[in-house]
Design a protein around this motif. Structure first.
Motif, PDB file in Angstrom:
ATOM      1  N   PHE A 147      -3.785   8.669   3.273  1.00 41.12           N
ATOM      2  CA  PHE A 147      -4.565   7.974   2.245  1.00 41.12           C
ATOM      3  C   PHE A 147      -5.779   8.829   1.876  1.00 41.12           C
ATOM      4  O   PHE A 147      -6.924   8.450   2.111  1.00 41.12           O
TER       5      PHE A 147
ATOM      6  N   LEU B 201       0.831  -1.186   0.000  1.00 39.64           N
ATOM      7  CA  LEU B 201       0.000   0.000   0.000  1.00 39.64           C
ATOM      8  C   LEU B 201       0.872   1.245   0.000  1.00 39.64           C
ATOM      9  O   LEU B 201       1.909   1.283   0.627  1.00 39.64           O
TER      10      LEU B 201
ATOM     11  N   ASN C 241      -2.237   4.778  -3.777  1.00 46.05           N
ATOM     12  CA  ASN C 241      -3.346   3.867  -3.995  1.00 46.05           C
ATOM     13  C   ASN C 241      -4.655   4.643  -3.927  1.00 46.05           C
ATOM     14  O   ASN C 241      -4.846   5.485  -3.068  1.00 46.05           O
TER      15      ASN C 241
ATOM     16  N   LYS D 168       0.506   5.861  -0.531  1.00 44.42           N
ATOM     17  CA  LYS D 168      -0.484   6.934  -0.550  1.00 44.42           C
ATOM     18  C   LYS D 168      -1.004   7.217  -1.955  1.00 44.42           C
ATOM     19  O   LYS D 168      -1.946   7.950  -2.126  1.00 44.42           O
TER      20      LYS D 168
ATOM     21  N   SER E 267      -8.846   7.405  -0.050  1.00 45.46           N
ATOM     22  CA  SER E 267      -9.416   6.185   0.497  1.00 45.46           C
ATOM     23  C   SER E 267     -10.631   6.466   1.375  1.00 45.46           C
ATOM     24  O   SER E 267     -10.843   7.579   1.823  1.00 45.46           O
TER      25      SER E 267
END
Length: 172
Positions: free
Chosen positions: A29, A2, A6, A4, A32
């Motif tokens: 994130f 993972l 993503n 940032k 997200s």
């Protein structure tokens, strides 16, 4: 892994407390969706949380939490983590941060719930794992069991390095 960059990660935090870590997650994130849950306000919640924060009034607690949870990508759910599987779909989270009650029976139920909620290849972080038998929290037991029966792969890392934890160490 993972990062940032993503997009559309689905993150669950079990144990909101003041929401400081929730706020941190929402910043690293930003694209997200973050769900965070904690107990309903009431005597059980405040007895557990205010033993550590004697100088923090209930009103001030909620002011700090409200500010920390204000980011648009955060959804707070007031629930007992015993009911996680009734509130979220199995195999739906990319990352779970488990920082609720550190003692049994609750922590074992939380680890098992997290196991069913995490996607294959997802990451589960469990806060405050202790190996010192005299100071042990109970999170190690269910994680060690799932590792022994080959349901999960486990890596432990030291939570923080300070002069105060030369003897008593906590891991994630």
């Amino acid at each position: 892994g993972l990062s940032k960059n993503n997009e559309n990660l689905k993150i669950l935090e079990i144990g909101t407390h003041l929401g400081n870590f929730t706020n941190f997650l929402s910043k690293i994130f930003p694209l997200s969706t973050i769900y965070t849950c904690d107990l309903e306000p009431g005597e059980e919640f405040f007895n557990k949380n205010f033993n550590k924060n004697k100088n923090l009034s209930e009103e001030r607690f909620y002011d700090i939490r409200k500010k920390n949870l204000a980011n648009a990508n955060i959804t707070f759910k007031s629930l007992n983590s015993f009911d996680l599987l009734n509130n979220f779909d199995q195999n739906s989270f990319d990352l779970i941060w488990l920082d609720g009650d550190h003692f049994n029976p609750q922590v074992t139920m939380d680890v098992i719930s997290a196991y069913y909620l995490i996607k294959k290849g997802g990451l589960l972080f469990c806060d405050d794992i202790c190996f010192d038998k005299s100071n042990r929290t109970d999170g190690f037991g269910p994680i060690n069991y799932l590792t022994k029966i080959s349901k999960i792969e486990t890596t432990y890392f030291l939570k923080r390095i300070t002069k105060n934890n030369l003897i008593f160490k906590k891991y994630v």
